[in-house]
Design a protein around this motif. Structure first.
Motif, PDB file in Angstrom:
ATOM      1  N   PRO A   1       5.464  -0.408   9.016  1.00 52.18           N
ATOM      2  CA  PRO A   1       6.765  -1.070   8.916  1.00 52.18           C
ATOM      3  C   PRO A   1       6.978  -1.597   7.498  1.00 52.18           C
ATOM      4  CG  PRO A   1       5.205  -2.400  10.182  1.00 52.18           C
ATOM      5  CD  PRO A   1       4.563  -1.069   9.967  1.00 52.18           C
ATOM      6  N   ALA A   2       8.226  -1.603   7.069  1.00 48.94           N
ATOM      7  CA  ALA A   2       8.539  -1.966   5.681  1.00 48.94           C
ATOM      8  C   ALA A   2       8.081  -3.370   5.322  1.00 48.94           C
ATOM      9  CB  ALA A   2      10.034  -1.817   5.444  1.00 48.94           C
ATOM     10  N   ASP A   3       8.030  -4.264   6.310  1.00 48.53           N
ATOM     11  CA  ASP A   3       7.671  -5.660   6.032  1.00 48.53           C
ATOM     12  C   ASP A   3       6.230  -5.993   6.404  1.00 48.53           C
ATOM     13  OD1 ASP A   3       7.835  -5.546   8.780  1.00 48.53           O
ATOM     14  OD2 ASP A   3       8.981  -7.411   8.987  1.00 48.53           O
ATOM     15  N   LEU A   4       5.389  -4.978   6.540  1.00 45.06           N
ATOM     16  CA  LEU A   4       4.021  -5.247   7.002  1.00 45.06           C
ATOM     17  C   LEU A   4       3.333  -6.295   6.137  1.00 45.06           C
ATOM     18  CD1 LEU A   4       1.409  -2.658   8.209  1.00 45.06           C
ATOM     19  CD2 LEU A   4       0.734  -4.547   6.757  1.00 45.06           C
ATOM     20  N   TRP A   5       3.358  -6.106   4.822  1.00 45.19           N
ATOM     21  CA  TRP A   5       2.639  -7.030   3.944  1.00 45.19           C
ATOM     22  C   TRP A   5       3.458  -8.282   3.648  1.00 45.19           C
ATOM     23  CZ3 TRP A   5       1.992  -1.724   3.410  1.00 45.19           C
ATOM     24  CH2 TRP A   5       0.676  -1.268   3.591  1.00 45.19           C
ATOM     25  N   THR A   6       4.748  -8.133   3.458  1.00 39.61           N
ATOM     26  CA  THR A   6       5.548  -9.315   3.149  1.00 39.61           C
ATOM     27  C   THR A   6       5.579 -10.290   4.315  1.00 39.61           C
ATOM     28  OG1 THR A   6       7.553  -8.119   3.812  1.00 39.61           O
ATOM     29  CG2 THR A   6       6.980  -8.121   1.471  1.00 39.61           C
ATOM     30  N   SER A   7       5.437  -9.783   5.540  1.00 43.03           N
ATOM     31  CA  SER A   7       5.469 -10.669   6.703  1.00 43.03           C
ATOM     32  C   SER A   7       4.109 -11.262   7.038  1.00 43.03           C
ATOM     33  CB  SER A   7       5.995  -9.914   7.932  1.00 43.03           C
ATOM     34  OG  SER A   7       5.098  -8.881   8.303  1.00 43.03           O
ATOM     35  N   ARG A   8       3.030 -10.682   6.526  1.00 46.03           N
ATOM     36  CA  ARG A   8       1.696 -11.113   6.908  1.00 46.03           C
ATOM     37  C   ARG A   8       0.934 -11.839   5.802  1.00 46.03           C
ATOM     38  NH1 ARG A   8      -1.046  -8.529  11.461  1.00 46.03           N
ATOM     39  NH2 ARG A   8       0.509  -7.496  12.777  1.00 46.03           N
ATOM     40  N   LEU A   9       1.380 -11.723   4.576  1.00 44.84           N
ATOM     41  CA  LEU A   9       0.660 -12.350   3.473  1.00 44.84           C
ATOM     42  C   LEU A   9       1.324 -13.659   3.063  1.00 44.84           C
ATOM     43  CD1 LEU A   9      -0.243  -9.397   1.089  1.00 44.84           C
ATOM     44  CD2 LEU A   9      -1.558 -10.368   2.957  1.00 44.84           C
ATOM     45  N   PRO A  10       0.547 -14.588   2.508  1.00 45.65           N
ATOM     46  CA  PRO A  10       1.149 -15.819   1.994  1.00 45.65           C
ATOM     47  C   PRO A  10       2.115 -15.507   0.858  1.00 45.65           C
ATOM     48  CG  PRO A  10      -1.164 -15.643   1.344  1.00 45.65           C
ATOM     49  CD  PRO A  10      -0.914 -14.566   2.353  1.00 45.65           C
ATOM     50  N   ALA A  11       3.045 -16.435   0.648  1.00 49.63           N
ATOM     51  CA  ALA A  11       4.140 -16.188  -0.292  1.00 49.63           C
ATOM     52  C   ALA A  11       3.657 -15.850  -1.698  1.00 49.63           C
ATOM     53  CB  ALA A  11       5.066 -17.403  -0.333  1.00 49.63           C
ATOM     54  N   HIS A  12       2.568 -16.471  -2.147  1.00 48.55           N
ATOM     55  CA  HIS A  12       2.125 -16.237  -3.527  1.00 48.55           C
ATOM     56  C   HIS A  12       1.505 -14.858  -3.717  1.00 48.55           C
ATOM     57  CE1 HIS A  12      -1.793 -17.358  -1.810  1.00 48.55           C
ATOM     58  NE2 HIS A  12      -2.366 -16.908  -2.914  1.00 48.55           N
ATOM     59  N   LEU A  13       1.274 -14.131  -2.623  1.00 46.35           N
ATOM     60  CA  LEU A  13       0.735 -12.771  -2.715  1.00 46.35           C
ATOM     61  C   LEU A  13       1.740 -11.711  -2.285  1.00 46.35           C
ATOM     62  CD1 LEU A  13      -2.835 -13.298  -1.168  1.00 46.35           C
ATOM     63  CD2 LEU A  13      -2.239 -13.141  -3.592  1.00 46.35           C
ATOM     64  N   ALA A  14       2.659 -12.091  -1.412  1.00 41.31           N
ATOM     65  CA  ALA A  14       3.514 -11.099  -0.762  1.00 41.31           C
ATOM     66  C   ALA A  14       4.330 -10.270  -1.745  1.00 41.31           C
ATOM     67  CB  ALA A  14       4.438 -11.785   0.238  1.00 41.31           C
ATOM     68  N   ASP A  15       4.793 -10.894  -2.851  1.00 43.42           N
ATOM     69  CA  ASP A  15       5.637 -10.144  -3.771  1.00 43.42           C
ATOM     70  C   ASP A  15       4.870  -9.124  -4.595  1.00 43.42           C
ATOM     71  OD1 ASP A  15       4.295 -11.996  -5.292  1.00 43.42           O
ATOM     72  OD2 ASP A  15       5.980 -12.413  -6.629  1.00 43.42           O
TER      73      ASP A  15
ATOM     74  N   PRO B 192       1.933  -4.142  -1.439  1.00 41.65           N
ATOM     75  CA  PRO B 192       2.696  -2.892  -1.406  1.00 41.65           C
ATOM     76  C   PRO B 192       4.057  -3.059  -0.741  1.00 41.65           C
ATOM     77  CG  PRO B 192       0.414  -2.507  -0.769  1.00 41.65           C
ATOM     78  CD  PRO B 192       0.586  -3.995  -0.851  1.00 41.65           C
ATOM     79  N   ARG B 193       5.083  -2.601  -1.418  1.00 39.74           N
ATOM     80  CA  ARG B 193       6.428  -2.595  -0.845  1.00 39.74           C
ATOM     81  C   ARG B 193       7.224  -1.473  -1.501  1.00 39.74           C
ATOM     82  NH1 ARG B 193      10.119  -5.355  -4.262  1.00 39.74           N
ATOM     83  NH2 ARG B 193       9.063  -6.435  -5.976  1.00 39.74           N
ATOM     84  N   SER B 194       8.253  -1.059  -0.817  1.00 39.99           N
ATOM     85  CA  SER B 194       9.046   0.082  -1.267  1.00 39.99           C
ATOM     86  C   SER B 194      10.519  -0.295  -1.276  1.00 39.99           C
ATOM     87  CB  SER B 194       8.819   1.275  -0.340  1.00 39.99           C
ATOM     88  OG  SER B 194       9.724   2.317  -0.621  1.00 39.99           O
ATOM     89  N   GLU B 195      11.214   0.121  -2.325  1.00 34.63           N
ATOM     90  CA  GLU B 195      12.661  -0.036  -2.398  1.00 34.63           C
ATOM     91  C   GLU B 195      13.280   1.337  -2.579  1.00 34.63           C
ATOM     92  OE1 GLU B 195      13.679  -2.749  -5.492  1.00 34.63           O
ATOM     93  OE2 GLU B 195      12.741  -4.480  -4.515  1.00 34.63           O
ATOM     94  N   ARG B 196      14.256   1.644  -1.738  1.00 34.36           N
ATOM     95  CA  ARG B 196      14.874   2.966  -1.749  1.00 34.36           C
ATOM     96  C   ARG B 196      16.281   2.886  -2.302  1.00 34.36           C
ATOM     97  NH1 ARG B 196      12.174   6.452   2.011  1.00 34.36           N
ATOM     98  NH2 ARG B 196      14.092   7.588   2.430  1.00 34.36           N
ATOM     99  N   GLY B 197      16.557   3.701  -3.291  1.00 33.64           N
ATOM    100  CA  GLY B 197      17.900   3.831  -3.824  1.00 33.64           C
ATOM    101  C   GLY B 197      18.548   5.091  -3.290  1.00 33.64           C
ATOM    102  N   ASP B 198      19.610   5.527  -3.964  1.00 32.50           N
ATOM    103  CA  ASP B 198      20.308   6.735  -3.515  1.00 32.50           C
ATOM    104  C   ASP B 198      19.478   7.989  -3.760  1.00 32.50           C
ATOM    105  OD1 ASP B 198      22.479   5.244  -2.721  1.00 32.50           O
ATOM    106  OD2 ASP B 198      23.545   5.477  -4.625  1.00 32.50           O
ATOM    107  N   ARG B 199      18.719   7.991  -4.858  1.00 29.19           N
ATOM    108  CA  ARG B 199      18.004   9.215  -5.219  1.00 29.19           C
ATOM    109  C   ARG B 199      16.503   9.011  -5.404  1.00 29.19           C
ATOM    110  NH1 ARG B 199      20.834  12.065 -10.175  1.00 29.19           N
ATOM    111  NH2 ARG B 199      19.245  13.599  -9.594  1.00 29.19           N
ATOM    112  N   HIS B 200      16.057   7.762  -5.539  1.00 27.94           N
ATOM    113  CA  HIS B 200      14.649   7.529  -5.813  1.00 27.94           C
ATOM    114  C   HIS B 200      14.100   6.399  -4.944  1.00 27.94           C
ATOM    115  CE1 HIS B 200      15.849   9.655  -9.519  1.00 27.94           C
ATOM    116  NE2 HIS B 200      14.592  10.056  -9.570  1.00 27.94           N
ATOM    117  N   GLU B 201      12.815   6.471  -4.722  1.00 33.09           N
ATOM    118  CA  GLU B 201      12.084   5.387  -4.073  1.00 33.09           C
ATOM    119  C   GLU B 201      11.168   4.768  -5.123  1.00 33.09           C
ATOM    120  OE1 GLU B 201       9.251   4.630  -0.164  1.00 33.09           O
ATOM    121  OE2 GLU B 201       9.157   6.562  -1.196  1.00 33.09           O
TER     122      GLU B 201
END
Length: 355
Positions: A16-30, A33-42
């Motif tokens: 799930p897209a929020d696996l790490w952001t939802s499970r890690l403390p705030a000072h690590l979450a950012d 690993p996370r993914s941002e998808r645009g129109d043509r690139h990830e």
């Protein structure tokens, strides 16, 4: 026609897209690993390292129904004739790039906890490959011991590591010892630990696809020649998704080097490299027609089939067609070895009960 039922030695989860952001403390979450998808690139962010790749609408449209849903995944497996699956991460592969010790340890724990809670607890047919910190050998050993207690049967390591940290180096000895003691298979999945685009030029798509297989061969060479498998005779390793027919050729080449350059070959081994390879090295493939003769003609039996679900290179939608083409006129004993029995040498799943 009746299905050819198989176990898959190479499948994947889509986190799930929020696996790490939802499970890690705030000072690590950012920085997890996370993914941002645009129109043509990830754009993939991992520990302040940015990776970009082009999007392809076909890849998204191809996703099987169960790519993100375990109940639907099991229905897909039943429809395709897949009984058990060894599952690797997808986004989780990027954790091997994390160099910050605290972030690496927290990120792998978050993935492994999710895999246990949401996937493996949902079905005993799914065997998760736990991920380990690459930032600290001590933390990797601690996670091996933790996931063994959680019921994992396998841990994942990348095929490519940083210069000076090659798997032949003593740096890794505690990891090999811990995995052997915990009776965990170590699975090295091809195409991990480095930029998948080794070449940019004519033929790059095929060249880069082939390039992913070479580091898997290097892993075997290092672990055998450096005496790792000899020192740890109960340690079993899997090179996943890299085919199988290269193994006998590599074994021959290593035997020749060990014999002909014996005066310089250190450490001395208790058996020929080929014997160690045939005893402890396993492989998985999905389409390679050469993998079956590796068993029948070359005597290398540690071969298992894999569906690579739900990735593009996999067999979803044509699994049975692929299996029938691979095993046409192949003795039942050989087919059972590749499709079911080799998997069961490494992993435990419940027996399939006929409906």
């Amino acid at each position: 026609m009746d299905k050819i039922w198989v176990n898959s030695g190479d499948s994947h989860l889509l986190e799930p897209a929020d696996l790490w952001t939802s499970r890690l403390p705030a000072h690590l979450a950012d920085r997890a690993p996370r993914s941002e998808r645009g129109d043509r690139h990830e754009t993939i962010y991992v520990d302040n390292v940015i990776q970009r790749r082009a999007l392809n609408d076909f890849l998204d449209s191809f996703r099987p129904p169960g790519a993100y849903d375990l109940t639907l995944r099991l229905a897909d497996m039943d429809a395709e004739g897949i009984w058990g699956q060894l599952v690797f991460p997808s986004m989780g592969f990027w954790t091997v790039l994390i160099t910050d010790r605290e972030l690496a340890a927290a990120s792998v724990r978050a993935y492994n906890d999710w895999c246990r809670e949401e996937i493996m607890n949902g079905s005993p047919r799914i065997v998760g490959a736990a991920i380990l910190s690459m930032a600290s050998t001590e933390d990797a050993v601690a996670e091996i011991e933790r996931v063994a207690g959680m019921g994992f049967q396998c841990v994942f390591l990348p095929t490519v590591v940083a210069d000076g940290k090659e798997y032949a180096q003593d740096h890794w000895e505690p990891v090999w010892a811990a995995a052997e003691a915990a009776n965990l298979t170590i699975a090295f999945h091809i195409g991990t630990g480095s930029d998948a685009k080794a070449f940019r030029g004519p033929g790059a798509a095929v060249i880069n696809y082939v390039e992913t297989t070479f580091p898997g061969m290097r892993v075997v060479t290092h672990l055998v020649a450096a005496g790792v498998l000899d020192r740890h005779p109960r340690l079993r390793i899997l090179i996943a998704e890299g085919g199988a027919s290269w193994v006998p050729a590599l074994a021959d080449r290593m035997d020749e080097g060990y014999r002909q350059h014996g005066n310089w070959a250190l450490p001395k081994l208790s058996a020929l490299p080929s014997e160690l390879i045939y005893r402890q090295v396993y492989t998985s493939f999905q389409h390679d027609v050469s993998a079956v003769p590796a068993v029948t003609a070359m005597g290398y039996r540690n071969v298992m089939w894999g569906d690579d679900y739900p990735h593009l290179e996999g067999t979803y939608g044509h699994t049975q067609k692929t299996l029938r083409e691979l095993f046409q006129d192949v003795p039942d004993e050989v087919r059972h070895t590749i499709t079911l029995d080799t998997f069961r040498k490494l992993f435990t799943v419940p027996d399939r009960v006929e409906a």
